[in-house]
Design an enzyme around this catalytic site. Sequence first.
Site, PDB file in Angstrom:
ATOM      1  N   PRO A  12       0.857  -1.193   0.000  1.00 51.17           N
ATOM      2  CA  PRO A  12       0.000   0.000   0.000  1.00 51.17           C
ATOM      3  C   PRO A  12       0.891   1.240   0.000  1.00 51.17           C
ATOM      4  CG  PRO A  12       0.075  -0.966   2.193  1.00 51.17           C
ATOM      5  CD  PRO A  12       0.872  -1.871   1.302  1.00 51.17           C
ATOM      6  N   ASP A  29       6.001   2.509   2.132  1.00 56.09           N
ATOM      7  CA  ASP A  29       5.032   1.464   2.449  1.00 56.09           C
ATOM      8  C   ASP A  29       4.246   1.906   3.677  1.00 56.09           C
ATOM      9  OD1 ASP A  29       3.663  -0.830   3.241  1.00 56.09           O
ATOM     10  OD2 ASP A  29       5.301  -2.176   2.663  1.00 56.09           O
ATOM     11  N   HIS A  30       2.948   2.153   3.490  1.00 57.37           N
ATOM     12  CA  HIS A  30       2.126   2.683   4.577  1.00 57.37           C
ATOM     13  C   HIS A  30       1.886   1.655   5.682  1.00 57.37           C
ATOM     14  CE1 HIS A  30       0.162   6.171   6.008  1.00 57.37           C
ATOM     15  NE2 HIS A  30      -0.197   6.640   4.819  1.00 57.37           N
ATOM     16  N   ARG A  31       2.210   0.388   5.439  1.00 53.20           N
ATOM     17  CA  ARG A  31       2.108  -0.605   6.503  1.00 53.20           C
ATOM     18  C   ARG A  31       3.193  -0.414   7.548  1.00 53.20           C
ATOM     19  NH1 ARG A  31       2.645  -5.964   3.056  1.00 53.20           N
ATOM     20  NH2 ARG A  31       4.430  -4.694   2.358  1.00 53.20           N
ATOM     21  N   VAL A  32       4.299   0.182   7.127  1.00 51.41           N
ATOM     22  CA  VAL A  32       5.477   0.259   7.983  1.00 51.41           C
ATOM     23  C   VAL A  32       5.552   1.592   8.728  1.00 51.41           C
ATOM     24  CG1 VAL A  32       8.011   0.209   7.978  1.00 51.41           C
ATOM     25  CG2 VAL A  32       6.715  -1.344   6.508  1.00 51.41           C
TER      26      VAL A  32
END
Length: 439
Positions: free
Chosen positions: A237, A409-412
């Site tokens: 994402p 990475d928007h998860r991180v």
Amino acid sequence: MAEFRLPDLGEGLTEAEIVRWLVSVGDTVVVDQPVVELETAKAVVEVPVPYAGTVTTLNGEVGEVIPVGSILLAVTEPATSGSGNVLIGYGTSEAGPRRRRRPVAATVPAPPSVPAPPSVPAPPSVPAPPSVPAPPSSPEQVVTVVSPLVRRLARESGLDLGRLSGTGPEGLITRRDVDLAIRSRPPAHHEPGHSAAESLVPARAVDDSAAGVARIPIRGVRKAVADKLSRSRREIPEATVWVDVDATALLDLRAELNSDEHAPKISVLALLARLTILGLRRYPELNARVEGDEIVMGPAVQLGFAAQTDRGLLVPVVADAHTHSLEELCAAFNELTHRARDGRLTTHELTGGTFTINNYGVFGVDGSAAIINHPEVAILGIGRIIDRPWVVNAAVVPRKVTQLTLAFDHRVCDGGTAGGFLRFVADCVESPVRALRHL
């Protein structure tokens, strides 16, 4: 006699294509002498032999794809048990089937026999002519082509292989022969009285080829890059932030550093890489990889950089870049770039990155929404540096301005971390003196 098998290539690679043999049967080889050039999905590598002796057999032809564990060559009277210096290690207990790309004969069927027209009775006053016999069927014509790709290209282009003279060994018809034949044909013209639909349907492949359409197989390094980029888009994402930066002071610093004629020249990429490493020290979340359900972070910066080559986009990695001086970074970039363009990078030098920088400004563009190099979590892009109006002390003046872009990475991490990192690097570009506090 010792058998040398295709070594374990690492990184999940299971096969390689023979590009070029560097030795012949009867040659004497020494330990660690390169004997064959192979292309994997990662790079073109020269493989050294771990034995010394006389080459008795070479197993495999140029263009043949062989699996890990297959016998590459045999050496008689080995003088040593081997160096162990072969890629990851060599050999496996079993070898899978080989895929050959040997020249094969393609049979081009001859035109079918034309049946004789039936006898037509003549008028009563004229004797009837005898029946016209059918012409004898011509034997099938055999042509030699290099691969199924060549045959398919000829078929889809409506090209008769039987009319070509191959330029390869023993009249071998190569891809180049087919491409030249396609380009040399005159463009197709519609005959009067034929509808557009009637003309387009049967002649589509011919028209495409006449227009210069090329069909390039996606394999090797190009396929590996395509798979990685596609996976990045599917799984990550991705979000992007960017900022315009006054790089005038940075260029002035570079000019000062390069004023010494006897010292190695410093590139803009090396300067920005040094500032990027400082930023990653402050924001370590961006110096990471996603492996499964885990975020893997560490203090070492394995810095990748995008390098355009004739074989496609490659991302060499400067190992432990955080330990390099400015001159060492510049030298590493130059060396890896030259080796990438020569196809001499090893698998180890193309993997294991934790962060990537991409200087797309060399292509004359200002910005780009770069694709993250999976499984990394961020990539910094650098646009071209050009003169633009800039406000300095309430006055509009011309300055050297560039755009920095960070895809992450928007998860991180979230926008605060990404924005903080990008702003830190931008501030150091605008005032390199600030970076001294963090060196």
